[in-house]
Design an enzyme around this catalytic site. Sequence first.
Site, PDB file in Angstrom:
ATOM      1  N   ARG A 194       0.823  -1.224   0.000  1.00 56.94           N
ATOM      2  CA  ARG A 194       0.000   0.000   0.000  1.00 56.94           C
ATOM      3  C   ARG A 194       0.855   1.271   0.000  1.00 56.94           C
ATOM      4  NH1 ARG A 194      -2.915  -3.725   2.601  1.00 56.94           N
ATOM      5  NH2 ARG A 194      -5.182  -3.743   2.408  1.00 56.94           N
TER       6      ARG A 194
ATOM      7  N   HIS B 235      11.337   8.833  13.170  1.00 59.54           N
ATOM      8  CA  HIS B 235      10.243   7.875  12.921  1.00 59.54           C
ATOM      9  C   HIS B 235       8.876   8.579  12.913  1.00 59.54           C
ATOM     10  CE1 HIS B 235       9.115   3.346  13.277  1.00 59.54           C
ATOM     11  NE2 HIS B 235       8.239   3.998  12.529  1.00 59.54           N
TER      12      HIS B 235
ATOM     13  N   ASP C  24       9.157  -6.284  -6.158  1.00 60.13           N
ATOM     14  CA  ASP C  24       8.407  -6.909  -5.061  1.00 60.13           C
ATOM     15  C   ASP C  24       7.852  -8.226  -5.590  1.00 60.13           C
ATOM     16  OD1 ASP C  24       6.874  -7.651  -2.910  1.00 60.13           O
ATOM     17  OD2 ASP C  24       6.103  -5.634  -2.531  1.00 60.13           O
TER      18      ASP C  24
ATOM     19  N   ALA D  14      11.910   5.095   5.045  1.00 58.74           N
ATOM     20  CA  ALA D  14      10.874   5.399   6.034  1.00 58.74           C
ATOM     21  C   ALA D  14      10.163   4.103   6.415  1.00 58.74           C
ATOM     22  CB  ALA D  14       9.882   6.424   5.471  1.00 58.74           C
ATOM     23  N   ALA D  15      10.883   2.972   6.249  1.00 57.71           N
ATOM     24  CA  ALA D  15      10.258   1.666   6.540  1.00 57.71           C
ATOM     25  C   ALA D  15      10.777   1.120   7.870  1.00 57.71           C
ATOM     26  CB  ALA D  15      10.518   0.706   5.395  1.00 57.71           C
TER      27      ALA D  15
ATOM     28  N   ALA E 102       4.337   7.737  10.092  1.00 53.77           N
ATOM     29  CA  ALA E 102       2.896   7.548  10.318  1.00 53.77           C
ATOM     30  C   ALA E 102       2.335   8.582  11.282  1.00 53.77           C
ATOM     31  CB  ALA E 102       2.645   6.147  10.862  1.00 53.77           C
TER      32      ALA E 102
ATOM     33  N   ASP F 185      14.154   7.995   8.240  1.00 54.25           N
ATOM     34  CA  ASP F 185      13.136   8.220   9.275  1.00 54.25           C
ATOM     35  C   ASP F 185      13.211   7.139  10.347  1.00 54.25           C
ATOM     36  OD1 ASP F 185      10.789   9.559  10.325  1.00 54.25           O
ATOM     37  OD2 ASP F 185       9.587   7.870   9.590  1.00 54.25           O
TER      38      ASP F 185
ATOM     39  N   GLU G  32      16.068   2.619  18.117  1.00 54.57           N
ATOM     40  CA  GLU G  32      15.357   3.905  18.188  1.00 54.57           C
ATOM     41  C   GLU G  32      15.118   4.284  19.647  1.00 54.57           C
ATOM     42  OE1 GLU G  32      11.901   3.757  15.645  1.00 54.57           O
ATOM     43  OE2 GLU G  32      13.144   3.608  13.856  1.00 54.57           O
TER      44      GLU G  32
HETATM   45  C1  MLT Z   1       4.125   1.407  11.227  1.00 54.92           C
HETATM   46  O1  MLT Z   1       4.744   0.354  11.211  1.00 54.92           O
HETATM   47  O2  MLT Z   1       2.893   1.430  11.230  1.00 54.92           O
HETATM   48  C2  MLT Z   1       4.854   2.703  11.241  1.00 54.92           C
HETATM   49  O3  MLT Z   1       6.224   2.538  11.152  1.00 54.92           O
HETATM   50  C3  MLT Z   1       4.494   3.561  12.389  1.00 54.92           C
HETATM   51  C4  MLT Z   1       4.732   2.964  13.726  1.00 54.92           C
HETATM   52  O4  MLT Z   1       5.694   2.234  13.954  1.00 54.92           O
HETATM   53  O5  MLT Z   1       3.907   3.210  14.578  1.00 54.92           O
END
Ligand code: MLT
Length: 325
Positions: A151, A280, A171, A230-231, A283, A256, A261
Amino acid sequence: MAFHILIPDNLSREGIELLQSNPEFRVTTGPLSREEAMAAAADADALIVRSSTKVDAEFLAAAPKLKVIARAGVGVDNIDLAAAAVRGIVVMNTPGGNANAAAEHTLGLMLALARHIPAAHQSLLEGRWDRKKYKGTELRGKTLGVIGLGRIGQTVAAFAQAFGMVVIACDPPIPAEVFERCGVARVSLDELFSRSDYITLHAPANEQTRHMIDAGAIARMKDGVRIINAARGSLIDADALAEAIKSGKVAGAALDVYEVEPPPADYPLIGLDGVVHTPHLGASTKEAQVAVAVQAAEQVRDALLRGETRYVVNASLPGMAEARD
Ligand code: MLT
Protein backbone atom coordinates in the site's frame (compact mmCIF):
# COMPACT_ATOMS: atom_id res chain seq x y z
CA MET A 1 -18.01 -10.84 32.57
CA ALA A 2 -16.47 -7.98 30.58
CA PHE A 3 -13.50 -8.60 28.28
CA HIS A 4 -10.38 -6.80 29.50
CA ILE A 5 -8.63 -4.85 26.73
CA LEU A 6 -5.17 -3.53 27.57
CA ILE A 7 -3.78 -0.55 25.61
CA PRO A 8 -0.35 0.18 27.12
CA ASP A 9 0.88 2.59 24.38
CA ASN A 10 -0.48 6.01 23.43
CA LEU A 11 -3.49 5.41 21.21
CA SER A 12 -5.74 8.10 19.73
CA ARG A 13 -8.80 8.89 21.84
CA GLU A 14 -11.21 7.89 19.04
CA GLY A 15 -10.08 4.25 19.20
CA ILE A 16 -10.19 4.12 23.01
CA GLU A 17 -13.67 5.66 23.16
CA LEU A 18 -15.02 3.18 20.62
CA LEU A 19 -14.13 0.39 23.05
CA GLN A 20 -15.02 2.23 26.27
CA SER A 21 -18.53 2.90 24.99
CA ASN A 22 -19.22 -0.85 24.86
CA PRO A 23 -20.37 -2.29 28.24
CA GLU A 24 -18.87 -5.64 27.30
CA PHE A 25 -15.36 -4.18 27.52
CA ARG A 26 -13.18 -3.02 30.38
CA VAL A 27 -10.34 -0.93 28.98
CA THR A 28 -6.98 -0.17 30.61
CA THR A 29 -5.11 2.65 28.92
CA GLY A 30 -1.54 3.88 29.00
CA PRO A 31 1.03 5.01 28.57
CA LEU A 32 2.28 2.25 30.86
CA SER A 33 5.83 1.19 31.65
CA ARG A 34 6.75 -2.38 30.67
CA GLU A 35 6.37 -3.49 34.30
CA GLU A 36 2.96 -1.82 34.63
CA ALA A 37 1.82 -3.25 31.31
CA MET A 38 2.92 -6.78 32.23
CA ALA A 39 1.11 -6.54 35.56
CA ALA A 40 -2.06 -5.32 33.85
CA ALA A 41 -1.76 -8.10 31.26
CA ALA A 42 -2.45 -10.79 33.89
CA ASP A 43 -6.16 -10.92 33.05
CA ALA A 44 -6.15 -9.23 29.62
CA ASP A 45 -8.15 -10.82 26.82
CA ALA A 46 -6.86 -8.43 24.16
CA LEU A 47 -3.93 -6.12 23.67
CA ILE A 48 -3.61 -3.10 21.39
CA VAL A 49 -0.09 -1.75 20.88
CA ARG A 50 1.77 0.72 18.74
CA SER A 51 5.53 0.29 18.58
CA SER A 52 6.58 1.11 22.17
CA THR A 53 5.49 -2.07 23.90
CA LYS A 54 7.69 -5.04 23.03
CA VAL A 55 5.39 -8.03 23.03
CA ASP A 56 8.06 -10.70 23.40
CA ALA A 57 7.86 -14.18 24.92
CA GLU A 58 8.29 -12.76 28.43
CA PHE A 59 5.42 -10.33 27.94
CA LEU A 60 3.19 -13.07 26.50
CA ALA A 61 3.96 -15.30 29.49
CA ALA A 62 2.55 -12.54 31.72
CA ALA A 63 -0.73 -12.61 29.75
CA PRO A 64 -2.14 -16.13 30.16
CA LYS A 65 -5.68 -15.25 28.97
CA LEU A 66 -4.65 -13.29 25.88
CA LYS A 67 -6.59 -14.17 22.72
CA VAL A 68 -5.89 -11.32 20.37
CA ILE A 69 -3.24 -8.65 19.72
CA ALA A 70 -3.82 -5.71 17.41
CA ARG A 71 -0.96 -3.53 16.19
CA ALA A 72 -2.21 0.00 15.47
CA GLY A 73 0.13 0.40 12.52
CA VAL A 74 1.81 -1.81 9.96
CA GLY A 75 5.16 -3.11 11.24
CA VAL A 76 4.83 -6.05 13.63
CA ASP A 77 8.52 -6.39 14.44
CA ASN A 78 7.81 -5.49 18.09
CA ILE A 79 5.66 -8.62 18.47
CA ASP A 80 6.91 -12.21 18.73
CA LEU A 81 4.54 -13.65 16.12
CA ALA A 82 5.78 -17.21 16.51
CA ALA A 83 5.37 -17.24 20.29
CA ALA A 84 1.87 -15.82 19.92
CA ALA A 85 0.99 -18.43 17.29
CA VAL A 86 2.09 -21.30 19.52
CA ARG A 87 -0.47 -20.06 22.06
CA GLY A 88 -3.15 -19.61 19.36
CA ILE A 89 -3.13 -15.83 19.91
CA VAL A 90 -4.26 -14.00 16.78
CA VAL A 91 -2.03 -11.05 15.81
CA MET A 92 -3.50 -8.45 13.45
CA ASN A 93 -2.15 -5.21 12.02
CA THR A 94 -4.00 -2.28 10.47
CA PRO A 95 -2.68 -1.79 6.96
CA GLY A 96 -3.95 1.17 5.00
CA GLY A 97 -4.66 3.52 7.89
CA ASN A 98 -1.25 5.15 7.78
CA ALA A 99 -0.20 4.43 4.18
CA ASN A 100 -0.93 7.93 2.95
CA ALA A 101 0.94 9.51 5.86
CA ALA A 102 3.99 7.33 5.28
CA ALA A 103 3.93 8.01 1.54
CA GLU A 104 3.62 11.77 2.00
CA HIS A 105 6.53 11.71 4.44
CA THR A 106 8.60 9.75 1.91
CA LEU A 107 7.98 12.40 -0.76
CA GLY A 108 8.83 15.08 1.81
CA LEU A 109 12.16 13.36 2.46
CA MET A 110 12.87 13.08 -1.27
CA LEU A 111 12.21 16.78 -1.77
CA ALA A 112 14.30 17.61 1.30
CA LEU A 113 17.20 15.74 -0.31
CA ALA A 114 16.73 17.12 -3.81
CA ARG A 115 16.50 20.75 -2.63
CA HIS A 116 18.73 20.61 0.50
CA ILE A 117 15.86 22.03 2.53
CA PRO A 118 17.08 21.12 6.08
CA ALA A 119 20.64 22.38 5.48
CA ALA A 120 19.43 25.56 3.73
CA HIS A 121 17.03 26.24 6.60
CA GLN A 122 19.84 25.82 9.12
CA SER A 123 22.21 28.08 7.17
CA LEU A 124 19.64 30.88 7.06
CA LEU A 125 19.08 30.54 10.81
CA GLU A 126 22.84 30.92 11.21
CA GLY A 127 22.71 34.23 9.33
CA ARG A 128 23.87 33.08 5.88
CA TRP A 129 22.26 33.62 2.48
CA ASP A 130 23.69 30.59 0.62
CA ARG A 131 21.76 30.57 -2.65
CA LYS A 132 24.61 29.08 -4.72
CA LYS A 133 25.57 26.38 -2.27
CA TYR A 134 22.07 24.96 -2.10
CA LYS A 135 21.27 24.75 -5.79
CA GLY A 136 19.17 21.60 -6.05
CA THR A 137 18.06 19.04 -8.60
CA GLU A 138 14.55 18.21 -9.82
CA LEU A 139 12.60 15.03 -9.32
CA ARG A 140 11.02 15.36 -12.77
CA GLY A 141 12.53 12.91 -15.25
CA LYS A 142 14.44 10.96 -12.60
CA THR A 143 13.94 7.24 -12.02
CA LEU A 144 12.57 6.14 -8.66
CA GLY A 145 13.14 2.55 -7.59
CA VAL A 146 10.53 1.35 -5.09
CA ILE A 147 11.49 -1.71 -3.04
CA GLY A 148 8.17 -3.10 -1.79
CA LEU A 149 5.02 -2.30 -3.76
CA GLY A 150 2.45 -2.74 -0.97
CA ARG A 151 0.00 0.00 0.00
CA ILE A 152 2.70 2.51 0.94
CA GLY A 153 4.91 1.72 -2.05
CA GLN A 154 1.94 2.07 -4.41
CA THR A 155 1.00 5.46 -2.94
CA VAL A 156 4.60 6.67 -3.16
CA ALA A 157 4.66 5.53 -6.80
CA ALA A 158 1.52 7.54 -7.60
CA PHE A 159 2.87 10.67 -5.91
CA ALA A 160 6.24 10.33 -7.68
CA GLN A 161 4.50 9.92 -11.04
CA ALA A 162 2.67 13.19 -10.37
CA PHE A 163 6.14 14.78 -10.07
CA GLY A 164 7.07 13.38 -13.49
CA MET A 165 9.30 10.59 -12.19
CA VAL A 166 9.70 7.24 -13.95
CA VAL A 167 8.83 4.58 -11.36
CA ILE A 168 10.20 1.05 -11.33
CA ALA A 169 9.68 -1.44 -8.52
CA CYS A 170 10.77 -4.79 -7.15
CA ASP A 171 8.41 -6.91 -5.06
CA PRO A 172 8.30 -10.55 -6.22
CA PRO A 173 5.10 -11.66 -4.38
CA ILE A 174 3.02 -8.76 -5.73
CA PRO A 175 0.98 -9.82 -8.80
CA ALA A 176 1.75 -8.38 -12.24
CA GLU A 177 -1.73 -6.73 -12.38
CA VAL A 178 -0.78 -4.44 -9.49
CA PHE A 179 2.30 -3.21 -11.36
CA GLU A 180 0.17 -2.68 -14.48
CA ARG A 181 -2.54 -0.82 -12.57
CA CYS A 182 0.09 1.44 -11.00
CA GLY A 183 1.92 2.04 -14.28
CA VAL A 184 5.11 0.80 -12.66
CA ALA A 185 7.68 -1.38 -14.43
CA ARG A 186 8.42 -4.66 -12.67
CA VAL A 187 12.20 -5.17 -12.38
CA SER A 188 14.68 -7.36 -10.52
CA LEU A 189 16.54 -5.91 -7.56
CA ASP A 190 19.72 -5.70 -9.66
CA GLU A 191 17.96 -3.76 -12.41
CA LEU A 192 16.39 -1.47 -9.82
CA PHE A 193 19.81 -0.82 -8.29
CA SER A 194 21.46 -0.09 -11.64
CA ARG A 195 18.72 2.20 -13.01
CA SER A 196 17.46 4.25 -10.05
CA ASP A 197 18.37 7.85 -9.25
CA TYR A 198 16.34 7.55 -6.04
CA ILE A 199 15.66 4.33 -4.13
CA THR A 200 12.91 4.18 -1.52
CA LEU A 201 12.38 1.25 0.85
CA HIS A 202 8.94 -0.06 1.78
CA ALA A 203 9.68 -3.60 2.93
CA PRO A 204 9.04 -5.25 6.32
CA ALA A 205 11.81 -5.99 8.80
CA ASN A 206 12.68 -9.68 8.95
CA GLU A 207 15.66 -12.00 8.57
CA GLN A 208 15.42 -11.92 4.75
CA THR A 209 15.39 -8.12 4.50
CA ARG A 210 17.97 -7.36 7.21
CA HIS A 211 20.78 -5.23 5.69
CA MET A 212 19.41 -5.71 2.17
CA ILE A 213 21.13 -2.39 1.50
CA ASP A 214 24.72 -3.32 2.32
CA ALA A 215 28.09 -2.56 0.71
CA GLY A 216 27.48 -5.14 -2.05
CA ALA A 217 24.06 -3.69 -2.92
CA ILE A 218 25.38 -0.12 -2.88
CA ALA A 219 28.21 -1.11 -5.24
CA ARG A 220 25.58 -2.19 -7.79
CA MET A 221 23.79 1.19 -7.61
CA LYS A 222 24.26 4.21 -9.87
CA ASP A 223 26.88 6.71 -8.76
CA GLY A 224 25.11 9.62 -7.06
CA VAL A 225 22.02 7.63 -6.06
CA ARG A 226 19.87 8.96 -3.21
CA ILE A 227 18.29 6.56 -0.71
CA ILE A 228 15.17 7.09 1.39
CA ASN A 229 14.18 4.82 4.27
CA ALA A 230 10.87 5.40 6.03
CA ALA A 231 10.26 1.67 6.54
CA ARG A 232 12.54 -0.01 9.08
CA GLY A 233 16.12 0.76 10.13
CA SER A 234 17.31 -2.83 9.87
CA LEU A 235 16.93 -2.79 6.08
CA ILE A 236 20.13 -0.73 5.80
CA ASP A 237 23.66 -1.52 6.97
CA ALA A 238 24.31 1.91 8.48
CA ASP A 239 28.14 1.52 8.41
CA ALA A 240 28.09 0.66 4.71
CA LEU A 241 25.79 3.57 3.87
CA ALA A 242 27.93 5.98 5.90
CA GLU A 243 31.04 4.89 3.96
CA ALA A 244 29.20 5.33 0.66
CA ILE A 245 28.05 8.82 1.64
CA LYS A 246 31.60 9.79 2.63
CA SER A 247 33.03 8.48 -0.66
CA GLY A 248 30.35 10.27 -2.70
CA LYS A 249 29.03 7.01 -4.22
CA VAL A 250 25.68 7.81 -2.58
CA ALA A 251 24.79 11.49 -2.98
CA GLY A 252 22.30 11.63 -0.16
CA ALA A 253 20.14 9.65 2.22
CA ALA A 254 16.99 10.50 4.12
CA LEU A 255 16.24 8.34 7.13
CA ASP A 256 13.14 8.22 9.28
CA VAL A 257 13.97 4.89 10.92
CA TYR A 258 16.98 3.37 12.70
CA GLU A 259 18.13 -0.06 13.85
CA VAL A 260 17.89 1.17 17.41
CA GLU A 261 15.36 3.91 18.19
CA PRO A 262 16.25 6.47 19.25
CA PRO A 263 19.66 6.01 17.57
CA PRO A 264 22.74 6.27 19.81
CA ALA A 265 24.89 9.43 19.55
CA ASP A 266 27.60 7.47 17.69
CA TYR A 267 25.20 6.14 15.02
CA PRO A 268 27.41 6.26 11.90
CA LEU A 269 25.04 8.32 9.73
CA ILE A 270 24.19 11.09 12.16
CA GLY A 271 25.86 14.39 11.38
CA LEU A 272 27.06 13.44 7.88
CA ASP A 273 26.60 16.04 5.14
CA GLY A 274 23.91 14.93 2.72
CA VAL A 275 21.98 12.90 5.28
CA VAL A 276 18.55 14.09 6.41
CA HIS A 277 16.92 12.67 9.54
CA THR A 278 13.49 12.54 11.10
CA PRO A 279 12.57 10.62 14.29
CA HIS A 280 10.24 7.88 12.92
CA LEU A 281 7.52 10.31 11.89
CA GLY A 282 6.26 8.46 8.81
CA ALA A 283 2.90 7.55 10.32
CA SER A 284 2.74 10.49 12.71
CA THR A 285 -0.13 12.54 11.37
CA LYS A 286 -3.33 13.28 13.25
CA GLU A 287 -5.32 11.60 10.49
CA ALA A 288 -3.26 8.42 10.40
CA GLN A 289 -3.17 7.99 14.16
CA VAL A 290 -6.96 8.28 14.37
CA ALA A 291 -7.37 5.88 11.44
CA VAL A 292 -5.12 3.15 12.87
CA ALA A 293 -6.58 3.53 16.38
CA VAL A 294 -10.16 3.17 15.15
CA GLN A 295 -9.22 0.31 12.84
CA ALA A 296 -7.40 -1.57 15.64
CA ALA A 297 -10.31 -1.00 18.04
CA GLU A 298 -12.86 -2.27 15.51
CA GLN A 299 -10.75 -5.32 14.74
CA VAL A 300 -10.41 -6.20 18.45
CA ARG A 301 -14.13 -5.61 19.05
CA ASP A 302 -15.08 -7.91 16.16
CA ALA A 303 -12.57 -10.57 17.19
CA LEU A 304 -13.77 -10.67 20.82
CA LEU A 305 -17.50 -10.39 20.23
CA ARG A 306 -17.94 -12.23 16.93
CA GLY A 307 -14.78 -14.23 16.41
CA GLU A 308 -14.19 -12.27 13.17
CA THR A 309 -10.55 -11.51 12.41
CA ARG A 310 -9.01 -9.33 9.68
CA TYR A 311 -5.41 -8.71 8.60
CA VAL A 312 -4.06 -11.62 10.65
CA VAL A 313 -0.28 -11.67 10.26
CA ASN A 314 0.57 -14.95 12.03
CA ALA A 315 -2.07 -17.24 10.50
CA SER A 316 0.43 -19.50 8.74
CA LEU A 317 2.78 -20.00 11.69
CA PRO A 318 2.96 -23.29 13.63
CA GLY A 319 0.25 -23.40 16.27
CA MET A 320 -2.26 -21.12 14.60
CA ALA A 321 -3.60 -23.65 12.12
CA GLU A 322 -4.24 -26.15 14.94
CA ALA A 323 -5.75 -23.44 17.16
CA ARG A 324 -8.20 -22.50 14.44
CA ASP A 325 -9.33 -26.10 13.75
C1 MLT B 1 4.12 1.41 11.23
O1 MLT B 1 4.74 0.35 11.21
O2 MLT B 1 2.89 1.43 11.23
C2 MLT B 1 4.85 2.70 11.24
O3 MLT B 1 6.22 2.54 11.15
C3 MLT B 1 4.49 3.56 12.39
C4 MLT B 1 4.73 2.96 13.73
O4 MLT B 1 5.69 2.23 13.95
O5 MLT B 1 3.91 3.21 14.58
